[in-house]
Design a protein around this motif. Structure first.
Motif, PDB file in Angstrom:
ATOM      1  N   GLY A 256       0.830  -1.213   0.000  1.00 41.26           N
ATOM      2  CA  GLY A 256       0.000   0.000   0.000  1.00 41.26           C
ATOM      3  C   GLY A 256       0.858   1.253   0.000  1.00 41.26           C
ATOM      4  N   VAL A 257       1.907   1.271   0.814  1.00 41.59           N
ATOM      5  CA  VAL A 257       2.800   2.447   0.861  1.00 41.59           C
ATOM      6  C   VAL A 257       3.512   2.609  -0.481  1.00 41.59           C
ATOM      7  CG1 VAL A 257       4.876   3.422   1.936  1.00 41.59           C
ATOM      8  CG2 VAL A 257       3.116   2.430   3.351  1.00 41.59           C
ATOM      9  N   ASP A 258       3.897   1.491  -1.095  1.00 43.86           N
ATOM     10  CA  ASP A 258       4.556   1.552  -2.414  1.00 43.86           C
ATOM     11  C   ASP A 258       3.631   2.188  -3.449  1.00 43.86           C
ATOM     12  OD1 ASP A 258       6.909   0.531  -1.583  1.00 43.86           O
ATOM     13  OD2 ASP A 258       6.529  -1.535  -2.250  1.00 43.86           O
ATOM     14  N   ARG A 259       2.331   1.805  -3.389  1.00 43.73           N
ATOM     15  CA  ARG A 259       1.365   2.382  -4.340  1.00 43.73           C
ATOM     16  C   ARG A 259       1.270   3.905  -4.133  1.00 43.73           C
ATOM     17  NH1 ARG A 259      -1.475  -2.334  -3.444  1.00 43.73           N
ATOM     18  NH2 ARG A 259      -2.778  -1.422  -1.819  1.00 43.73           N
ATOM     19  N   LEU A 260       1.233   4.311  -2.864  1.00 38.98           N
ATOM     20  CA  LEU A 260       1.125   5.743  -2.569  1.00 38.98           C
ATOM     21  C   LEU A 260       2.396   6.474  -3.009  1.00 38.98           C
ATOM     22  CD1 LEU A 260      -0.359   8.119  -1.334  1.00 38.98           C
ATOM     23  CD2 LEU A 260       0.439   7.401   0.922  1.00 38.98           C
ATOM     24  N   LYS A 262       4.424   5.647  -5.374  1.00 34.70           N
ATOM     25  CA  LYS A 262       4.454   5.734  -6.840  1.00 34.70           C
ATOM     26  C   LYS A 262       3.516   6.846  -7.315  1.00 34.70           C
ATOM     27  CE  LYS A 262       4.735   2.802 -10.824  1.00 34.70           C
ATOM     28  NZ  LYS A 262       3.543   2.510 -11.594  1.00 34.70           N
ATOM     29  N   ALA A 263       2.347   6.940  -6.698  1.00 40.78           N
ATOM     30  CA  ALA A 263       1.378   7.975  -7.101  1.00 40.78           C
ATOM     31  C   ALA A 263       1.965   9.365  -6.887  1.00 40.78           C
ATOM     32  CB  ALA A 263       0.085   7.800  -6.297  1.00 40.78           C
ATOM     33  N   ILE A 264       2.658   9.567  -5.760  1.00 36.22           N
ATOM     34  CA  ILE A 264       3.268  10.879  -5.488  1.00 36.22           C
ATOM     35  C   ILE A 264       4.396  11.146  -6.490  1.00 36.22           C
ATOM     36  CG2 ILE A 264       4.599  12.217  -3.784  1.00 36.22           C
ATOM     37  CD1 ILE A 264       3.001  10.725  -1.582  1.00 36.22           C
ATOM     38  N   GLU A 265       5.219  10.134  -6.711  1.00 35.59           N
ATOM     39  CA  GLU A 265       6.379  10.287  -7.604  1.00 35.59           C
ATOM     40  C   GLU A 265       5.939  10.675  -9.016  1.00 35.59           C
ATOM     41  OE1 GLU A 265       8.522   6.624  -8.270  1.00 35.59           O
ATOM     42  OE2 GLU A 265      10.425   7.682  -8.236  1.00 35.59           O
ATOM     43  N   THR A 266       4.806  10.130  -9.456  1.00 37.55           N
ATOM     44  CA  THR A 266       4.373  10.344 -10.842  1.00 37.55           C
ATOM     45  C   THR A 266       3.275  11.418 -10.949  1.00 37.55           C
ATOM     46  OG1 THR A 266       2.787   8.542 -10.609  1.00 37.55           O
ATOM     47  CG2 THR A 266       4.953   7.968 -11.522  1.00 37.55           C
ATOM     48  N   ASP A 267       3.096  12.176  -9.893  1.00 34.76           N
ATOM     49  CA  ASP A 267       2.038  13.217  -9.865  1.00 34.76           C
ATOM     50  C   ASP A 267       0.680  12.646 -10.241  1.00 34.76           C
ATOM     51  OD1 ASP A 267       3.829  15.273  -9.166  1.00 34.76           O
ATOM     52  OD2 ASP A 267       4.435  15.489 -11.261  1.00 34.76           O
ATOM     53  N   ASP A 268       0.403  11.429  -9.800  1.00 31.57           N
ATOM     54  CA  ASP A 268      -0.854  10.774 -10.169  1.00 31.57           C
ATOM     55  C   ASP A 268      -1.942  11.177  -9.168  1.00 31.57           C
ATOM     56  OD1 ASP A 268      -2.928   9.110 -10.765  1.00 31.57           O
ATOM     57  OD2 ASP A 268      -1.698   7.299 -11.014  1.00 31.57           O
ATOM     58  N   SER A 269      -2.566  12.335  -9.436  1.00 30.63           N
ATOM     59  CA  SER A 269      -3.559  12.861  -8.495  1.00 30.63           C
ATOM     60  C   SER A 269      -4.753  11.935  -8.363  1.00 30.63           C
ATOM     61  CB  SER A 269      -4.050  14.228  -8.967  1.00 30.63           C
ATOM     62  OG  SER A 269      -2.971  15.106  -9.009  1.00 30.63           O
ATOM     63  N   VAL A 270      -5.123  11.271  -9.448  1.00 30.15           N
ATOM     64  CA  VAL A 270      -6.290  10.378  -9.395  1.00 30.15           C
ATOM     65  C   VAL A 270      -6.015   9.253  -8.389  1.00 30.15           C
ATOM     66  CG1 VAL A 270      -7.715   8.757 -10.734  1.00 30.15           C
ATOM     67  CG2 VAL A 270      -6.985  10.922 -11.746  1.00 30.15           C
ATOM     68  N   ALA A 271      -4.834   8.670  -8.497  1.00 29.68           N
ATOM     69  CA  ALA A 271      -4.496   7.573  -7.580  1.00 29.68           C
ATOM     70  C   ALA A 271      -4.400   8.083  -6.143  1.00 29.68           C
ATOM     71  CB  ALA A 271      -3.174   6.932  -7.997  1.00 29.68           C
ATOM     72  N   GLY A 274      -7.767   8.875  -4.804  1.00 29.15           N
ATOM     73  CA  GLY A 274      -8.499   7.605  -4.630  1.00 29.15           C
ATOM     74  C   GLY A 274      -8.140   6.969  -3.284  1.00 29.15           C
ATOM     75  N   ILE A 275      -6.842   6.916  -2.997  1.00 30.48           N
ATOM     76  CA  ILE A 275      -6.391   6.314  -1.724  1.00 30.48           C
ATOM     77  C   ILE A 275      -6.947   7.111  -0.539  1.00 30.48           C
ATOM     78  CG2 ILE A 275      -4.362   5.875  -0.264  1.00 30.48           C
ATOM     79  CD1 ILE A 275      -2.792   5.401  -2.966  1.00 30.48           C
ATOM     80  N   PHE A 276      -6.794   8.435  -0.597  1.00 25.84           N
ATOM     81  CA  PHE A 276      -7.213   9.255   0.558  1.00 25.84           C
ATOM     82  C   PHE A 276      -8.735   9.220   0.737  1.00 25.84           C
ATOM     83  CE2 PHE A 276      -3.279  12.058  -0.478  1.00 25.84           C
ATOM     84  CZ  PHE A 276      -2.449  11.104   0.081  1.00 25.84           C
ATOM     85  N   THR A 277      -9.464   9.251  -0.369  1.00 25.62           N
ATOM     86  CA  THR A 277     -10.930   9.281  -0.269  1.00 25.62           C
ATOM     87  C   THR A 277     -11.460   7.958   0.272  1.00 25.62           C
ATOM     88  OG1 THR A 277     -10.933  10.739  -2.175  1.00 25.62           O
ATOM     89  CG2 THR A 277     -13.046   9.782  -1.582  1.00 25.62           C
ATOM     90  N   ARG A 278     -10.904   6.855  -0.225  1.00 29.48           N
ATOM     91  CA  ARG A 278     -11.350   5.538   0.276  1.00 29.48           C
ATOM     92  C   ARG A 278     -11.017   5.406   1.761  1.00 29.48           C
ATOM     93  NH1 ARG A 278      -9.074   3.804  -4.513  1.00 29.48           N
ATOM     94  NH2 ARG A 278      -7.202   3.060  -3.470  1.00 29.48           N
ATOM     95  N   ALA A 279      -9.819   5.842   2.150  1.00 32.29           N
ATOM     96  CA  ALA A 279      -9.402   5.721   3.555  1.00 32.29           C
ATOM     97  C   ALA A 279     -10.284   6.586   4.450  1.00 32.29           C
ATOM     98  CB  ALA A 279      -7.934   6.121   3.709  1.00 32.29           C
ATOM     99  N   LYS A 280     -10.585   7.809   3.998  1.00 31.33           N
ATOM    100  CA  LYS A 280     -11.423   8.715   4.813  1.00 31.33           C
ATOM    101  C   LYS A 280     -12.813   8.112   4.998  1.00 31.33           C
ATOM    102  CE  LYS A 280     -13.358  13.430   4.413  1.00 31.33           C
ATOM    103  NZ  LYS A 280     -13.590  13.743   5.800  1.00 31.33           N
ATOM    104  N   ALA A 281     -13.372   7.569   3.922  1.00 34.19           N
ATOM    105  CA  ALA A 281     -14.721   6.981   4.014  1.00 34.19           C
ATOM    106  C   ALA A 281     -14.707   5.780   4.973  1.00 34.19           C
ATOM    107  CB  ALA A 281     -15.204   6.554   2.630  1.00 34.19           C
ATOM    108  N   ALA A 282     -13.662   4.963   4.863  1.00 35.69           N
ATOM    109  CA  ALA A 282     -13.594   3.768   5.725  1.00 35.69           C
ATOM    110  C   ALA A 282     -13.425   4.190   7.191  1.00 35.69           C
ATOM    111  CB  ALA A 282     -12.425   2.878   5.291  1.00 35.69           C
TER     112      ALA A 282
END
Ligand code: NAD
Length: 287
Positions: A256-260, A262-271, A274-282
């Motif tokens: 999970g940390v690796d996915r995050l 990678k998303a930061i490294e590649t400026d992948d705002s969607v990813a 997605g991670i933050f919104t799912r985590a906040k809802a949960a």
């Protein structure tokens, strides 16, 4: 409250054992609460603070005379204490423990007795804190908290009922769970967060300017790392006793940390969103 048992012996008079002894005594749930601890200072403090009625100095005599025995020692010491009291255990004595891992307790009992005794009902209160020792004992610690008991197919139903009622009578909600499931769930919800807190604080503490870093730490850092002040030996024992389930959760977390990352490294705002919104809802759903 009706008396549940005559003589309850709590072995290990620290935070959890002391809190249970104090709650049982305060609420008059058993006739006599006896404490035993290998540390005589803790035992004397328990007596002085009124947490126990009797301080046992002879473990075997105390175990032989008890109707209910609660093992409230660190996870690794449970097997040692079981082995010590084994020769004097009466067949009618009900035995339970409060250890944070259940598979190792069941394996220890099986190794020592050849089977898990019918009147040994493993348990785990989901309550506690980063503090240790009898001075931190609190008779209200278990109120509105869950206690998981993990009876086995051969467990004596009367013993299961008594242990469940003991915890209910100190204000807890009792749930039953399979031993392996308990260890998997607790690896995720308790063991992994504690280990992450230890690891984060240790990593930051090794940085050269760590004093500066800690000086500017705000509420979020304090909330997240509070449990890194827990007893190192206790967490050493838990880490080894629940090794497989913990390793699995560390691997899942690392992915999970690796996915995050990678998303930061590649400026992948969607990813990222997605991670933050799912985590906040949960988080909002279960809190
Ligand atoms: P603690 O350190 O406060 O108390 C443990 C006590 O056991 C100490 O007083 C120690 O002297 C005594 N002890 C150790 N080895 C012994 C032995 N061989 N014979 C007799 N006494 C011995 O620890 P705690 O936080 O009360 O934890 C006790 C148990 O409760 C552990 O198994 C732990 O996994 C479990 N638990 C802890 C928490 C928590 O938040 N602290 C929560 C749930 C369950």
């Amino acid at each position: 409250m009706r008396c549940l048992a005559e003589r309850v012996l709590v072995i290990g008079l620290g935070l959890i054992g002391g809190s249970l002894a104090s709650a049982l005594r305060t609420r008059g749930i058993c006739r006599t609460v006896i404490g035993y601890d290998r540390d005589s200072d803790e035992l004397e403090a328990g007596l002085r603070l009124g947490i126990i009625e009797e301080a046992a100095t002879d473990l075997l005599a105390a175990a032989a005379g008890a109707d209910v025995i609660v093992l409230a020692v660190p996870v690794k010491a449970i097997e040692t204490v079981l082995a010590e009291i084994l020769p004097v255990l009466r067949p009618d004595t009900i035995l339970t423990d409060v250890g944070s891992v259940k598979g190792n307790v069941v394996r220890s009992a099986t190794g020592l007795f050849g089977y898990v005794p019918r009147r040994f009902i493993p348990g785990h209160p989901i309550a506690g804190s980063e503090k240790s020792g009898v001075a931190a004992a609190d008779a209200t610690l278990f109120e509105h908290h869950k206690v998981i008991i993990t009876p086995l197919p051969q467990s004596d139903p009367d013993a299961v009922t008594l242990i469940a009622r003991m915890w209910q009578s100190v204000g807890a909600q009792v749930l039953q769970m399979d031993v392996d499931r308990h260890d998997e769930v607790l690896a995720a919800t308790s063991h992994l967060p504690h280990l992450l807190a230890f690891s984060l604080v240790d990593t930051l503490a090794q940085e050269q300017d760590c004093n500066d870093i800690f000086r500017y730490a705000a509420g979020g850092f304090r909330d997240f790392t509070r449990v890194a002040a827990s007893d190192p030996t206790m967490w050493h024992d838990i880490g080894l006793a629940n090794k497989q389930a913990i390793l699995q959760k560390i691997d899942e977390f690392t992915s999970g940390v690796d996915r995050l990352r990678k998303a930061i490294e590649t400026d992948d705002s969607v990813a990222m969103l997605g991670i933050f919104t799912r985590a906040k809802a949960a988080r909002e759903h279960f809190s």
